[in-house]
Design a protein around this motif. Structure first.
Motif, short mmCIF file in Angstrom:
data_model
loop_
_atom_site.label_atom_id
_atom_site.label_comp_id
_atom_site.label_asym_id
_atom_site.label_seq_id
_atom_site.Cartn_x
_atom_site.Cartn_y
_atom_site.Cartn_z
N MET A 11 0.82 -1.20 0.00
CA MET A 11 0.00 0.00 0.00
C MET A 11 0.87 1.26 0.00
O MET A 11 0.58 2.20 -0.71
N ILE A 12 1.93 1.25 0.78
CA ILE A 12 2.82 2.41 0.85
C ILE A 12 3.50 2.62 -0.51
O ILE A 12 3.67 3.76 -0.95
N ALA A 13 3.90 1.54 -1.18
CA ALA A 13 4.56 1.66 -2.47
C ALA A 13 3.64 2.30 -3.50
O ALA A 13 4.08 3.09 -4.33
N MET A 14 2.36 1.96 -3.46
CA MET A 14 1.40 2.53 -4.40
C MET A 14 1.22 4.03 -4.13
O MET A 14 1.15 4.82 -5.06
N GLN A 15 1.15 4.41 -2.87
CA GLN A 15 1.03 5.82 -2.52
C GLN A 15 2.26 6.59 -2.98
O GLN A 15 2.16 7.70 -3.50
N THR A 16 3.42 6.00 -2.80
CA THR A 16 4.66 6.64 -3.22
C THR A 16 4.68 6.80 -4.73
O THR A 16 5.08 7.86 -5.24
N ALA A 17 4.24 5.80 -5.45
CA ALA A 17 4.22 5.88 -6.92
C ALA A 17 3.27 6.98 -7.38
O ALA A 17 3.59 7.72 -8.32
N VAL A 33 2.40 9.68 -5.69
CA VAL A 33 3.00 10.98 -5.33
C VAL A 33 4.11 11.33 -6.31
O VAL A 33 4.21 12.48 -6.77
N VAL A 34 4.93 10.38 -6.68
CA VAL A 34 6.01 10.64 -7.63
C VAL A 34 5.43 11.02 -8.99
O VAL A 34 5.92 11.95 -9.65
N ALA A 35 4.39 10.35 -9.43
CA ALA A 35 3.77 10.67 -10.71
C ALA A 35 3.17 12.07 -10.69
O ALA A 35 3.31 12.83 -11.66
N LEU A 36 2.53 12.45 -9.61
CA LEU A 36 1.97 13.79 -9.50
C LEU A 36 3.06 14.86 -9.46
O LEU A 36 2.92 15.93 -10.04
N MET A 37 4.17 14.57 -8.78
CA MET A 37 5.28 15.51 -8.75
C MET A 37 5.89 15.67 -10.14
O MET A 37 6.25 16.78 -10.54
#
Length: 65
Positions: free
Chosen positions: A1-7, A9-13
């Motif tokens: 779940m954390i990895a998906m949130q990180t992905a 966030v990185v895509a939005l950045m």
């Protein structure tokens, strides 16, 4: 779940940096430019640069050298 949130966030950045660097139209703004059709045209014109901003930045840096 954390990895998906990180992905996400990185895509939005990634999109935010591209939009900040390349989503501005060329030329001077006029009062009638801020219509839905005008904004859609700007979006369509700048979308390729927004999505490929690392390549565009690389080309700009290489051209300066």
């Amino acid at each position: 779940m954390i990895a998906m949130q990180t992905a996400v966030v990185v895509a939005l950045m990634y999109l935010a940096v591209g939009a900040a660097l390349f989503a501005y139209p060329r030329g001077r703004a006029r009062p009638g430019d801020f219509s839905p059709q005008g904004q859609a045209a700007v979006f369509c014109d700048t979308l390729p640069l927004v999505l490929t901003w690392p390549i565009a930045v690389w080309r700009l840096l290489v051209a300066r050298l």
